[in-house]
Design a protein around this motif. Structure first.
Motif, PDB file in Angstrom:
ATOM      1  N   VAL A  29       0.847  -1.195   0.000  1.00 61.90           N
ATOM      2  CA  VAL A  29       0.000   0.000   0.000  1.00 61.90           C
ATOM      3  C   VAL A  29       0.882   1.244   0.000  1.00 61.90           C
ATOM      4  CG1 VAL A  29      -1.623   1.381   1.372  1.00 61.90           C
ATOM      5  CG2 VAL A  29      -2.030  -1.066   1.061  1.00 61.90           C
ATOM      6  N   ARG A  30       1.877   1.272   0.870  1.00 64.16           N
ATOM      7  CA  ARG A  30       2.759   2.431   0.985  1.00 64.16           C
ATOM      8  C   ARG A  30       3.519   2.702  -0.319  1.00 64.16           C
ATOM      9  NH1 ARG A  30       7.699   3.367   1.728  1.00 64.16           N
ATOM     10  NH2 ARG A  30       8.288   1.230   2.158  1.00 64.16           N
ATOM     11  N   VAL A  31       4.060   1.650  -0.930  1.00 68.47           N
ATOM     12  CA  VAL A  31       4.826   1.814  -2.171  1.00 68.47           C
ATOM     13  C   VAL A  31       3.926   2.329  -3.297  1.00 68.47           C
ATOM     14  CG1 VAL A  31       6.028   0.543  -3.994  1.00 68.47           C
ATOM     15  CG2 VAL A  31       6.633   0.159  -1.606  1.00 68.47           C
ATOM     16  N   PHE A  32       2.755   1.740  -3.460  1.00 66.96           N
ATOM     17  CA  PHE A  32       1.854   2.208  -4.517  1.00 66.96           C
ATOM     18  C   PHE A  32       1.359   3.628  -4.232  1.00 66.96           C
ATOM     19  CE2 PHE A  32       1.662  -2.279  -5.673  1.00 66.96           C
ATOM     20  CZ  PHE A  32       1.717  -2.195  -7.057  1.00 66.96           C
ATOM     21  N   TYR A  33       1.100   3.937  -2.968  1.00 69.05           N
ATOM     22  CA  TYR A  33       0.666   5.283  -2.582  1.00 69.05           C
ATOM     23  C   TYR A  33       1.758   6.303  -2.913  1.00 69.05           C
ATOM     24  CZ  TYR A  33      -1.360   9.017   0.260  1.00 69.05           C
ATOM     25  OH  TYR A  33      -1.897  10.199   0.694  1.00 69.05           O
ATOM     26  N   ASP A  34       2.991   5.974  -2.560  1.00 68.89           N
ATOM     27  CA  ASP A  34       4.116   6.865  -2.840  1.00 68.89           C
ATOM     28  C   ASP A  34       4.334   7.066  -4.342  1.00 68.89           C
ATOM     29  OD1 ASP A  34       4.538   7.177  -0.125  1.00 68.89           O
ATOM     30  OD2 ASP A  34       6.270   5.809  -0.049  1.00 68.89           O
ATOM     31  N   ASN A  35       3.839   6.132  -5.137  1.00 69.61           N
ATOM     32  CA  ASN A  35       3.966   6.232  -6.588  1.00 69.61           C
ATOM     33  C   ASN A  35       2.684   6.726  -7.250  1.00 69.61           C
ATOM     34  OD1 ASN A  35       6.724   5.225  -7.607  1.00 69.61           O
ATOM     35  ND2 ASN A  35       6.205   3.871  -5.907  1.00 69.61           N
ATOM     36  N   LYS A  88     -10.089   3.205   9.552  1.00 68.05           N
ATOM     37  CA  LYS A  88      -9.936   4.600  10.002  1.00 68.05           C
ATOM     38  C   LYS A  88      -8.473   4.950  10.217  1.00 68.05           C
ATOM     39  CE  LYS A  88     -14.433   4.879  12.201  1.00 68.05           C
ATOM     40  NZ  LYS A  88     -15.162   4.924  13.467  1.00 68.05           N
ATOM     41  N   LYS A  89      -7.721   4.054  10.847  1.00 68.08           N
ATOM     42  CA  LYS A  89      -6.304   4.306  11.086  1.00 68.08           C
ATOM     43  C   LYS A  89      -5.565   4.474   9.760  1.00 68.08           C
ATOM     44  CE  LYS A  89      -2.017   2.311  12.760  1.00 68.08           C
ATOM     45  NZ  LYS A  89      -1.313   2.788  11.591  1.00 68.08           N
ATOM     46  N   MET A  90      -5.826   3.588   8.825  1.00 68.03           N
ATOM     47  CA  MET A  90      -5.136   3.671   7.538  1.00 68.03           C
ATOM     48  C   MET A  90      -5.539   4.922   6.771  1.00 68.03           C
ATOM     49  SD  MET A  90      -4.813  -0.231   6.199  1.00 68.03           S
ATOM     50  CE  MET A  90      -3.576   0.218   4.973  1.00 68.03           C
ATOM     51  N   LYS A  91      -6.796   5.324   6.896  1.00 72.16           N
ATOM     52  CA  LYS A  91      -7.253   6.548   6.223  1.00 72.16           C
ATOM     53  C   LYS A  91      -6.501   7.761   6.762  1.00 72.16           C
ATOM     54  CE  LYS A  91     -10.083   8.365   3.237  1.00 72.16           C
ATOM     55  NZ  LYS A  91      -9.700   8.390   1.858  1.00 72.16           N
ATOM     56  N   ASN A  92      -6.111   7.718   8.032  1.00 76.43           N
ATOM     57  CA  ASN A  92      -5.282   8.785   8.598  1.00 76.43           C
ATOM     58  C   ASN A  92      -3.861   8.751   8.049  1.00 76.43           C
ATOM     59  OD1 ASN A  92      -7.212  10.050  10.202  1.00 76.43           O
ATOM     60  ND2 ASN A  92      -6.882   8.619  11.878  1.00 76.43           N
ATOM     61  N   ASP A  93      -3.352   7.549   7.769  1.00 76.11           N
ATOM     62  CA  ASP A  93      -1.997   7.400   7.227  1.00 76.11           C
ATOM     63  C   ASP A  93      -1.927   7.791   5.754  1.00 76.11           C
ATOM     64  OD1 ASP A  93      -1.266   6.414   9.708  1.00 76.11           O
ATOM     65  OD2 ASP A  93      -1.231   4.315   9.061  1.00 76.11           O
ATOM     66  N   PHE A  94      -2.972   7.456   5.007  1.00 77.86           N
ATOM     67  CA  PHE A  94      -3.014   7.685   3.562  1.00 77.86           C
ATOM     68  C   PHE A  94      -4.244   8.532   3.265  1.00 77.86           C
ATOM     69  CE2 PHE A  94      -1.210   3.481   4.429  1.00 77.86           C
ATOM     70  CZ  PHE A  94       0.076   3.655   3.922  1.00 77.86           C
ATOM     71  N   LYS A  95      -4.045   9.791   3.051  1.00 80.71           N
ATOM     72  CA  LYS A  95      -5.159  10.741   3.020  1.00 80.71           C
ATOM     73  C   LYS A  95      -5.833  10.900   1.656  1.00 80.71           C
ATOM     74  CE  LYS A  95      -3.682  13.145   7.066  1.00 80.71           C
ATOM     75  NZ  LYS A  95      -4.184  12.246   8.029  1.00 80.71           N
ATOM     76  N   GLN A  96      -5.107  10.742   0.572  1.00 80.48           N
ATOM     77  CA  GLN A  96      -5.677  11.011  -0.750  1.00 80.48           C
ATOM     78  C   GLN A  96      -5.679   9.751  -1.604  1.00 80.48           C
ATOM     79  OE1 GLN A  96      -3.031  14.073  -2.052  1.00 80.48           O
ATOM     80  NE2 GLN A  96      -4.321  15.690  -1.238  1.00 80.48           N
TER      81      GLN A  96
END
Length: 99
Positions: free
Chosen positions: A18-24, A39-47
């Motif tokens: 998730v983090r790698v694809f989000y960063d890309n 909810k926790k993940m939505k706070n980590d990845f906002k858009q």
């Protein structure tokens, strides 16, 4: 970029994907089991991040996943089935243009 669906995206390899694809700059749909994790993940990845709460041990998860996806998109570029417990979620590929 593209759109990716990742099952089991809340920890370990799934979270790193998730983090790698989000960063890309991908649009991310991830399947998690609880609202708290979503909810926790939505706070980590906002858009461009859409957690889908579904338990893949149950076959009705396919309907839940399809419903959320259908509200946002009609195609997925990549599916990563990372969840440890398979159900019928692989059938999502039949309903969405993958590729």
């Amino acid at each position: 970029m593209g759109k990716v669906l990742i099952t089991g995206g809340n920890r370990g390899l799934g979270y790193e994907l998730v983090r790698v694809f989000y960063d890309n700059n991908y649009e991310i749909f991830t399947v998690v089991r609880t609202n708290e994790v979503a909810k926790k993940m939505k706070n980590d990845f906002k858009q461009k991040f859409y957690p889908i709460v579904a338990d893949l041990r149950f076959d009705d998860s396919k309907k839940k996943i399809s419903s959320i996806l259908g509200m946002v998109t009609n195609e997925i570029d990549i599916v990563i089935n990372n969840a440890g417990i398979p159900g019928r979620e692989y059938e999502i590929e039949k309903e969405y243009s993958i590729g």
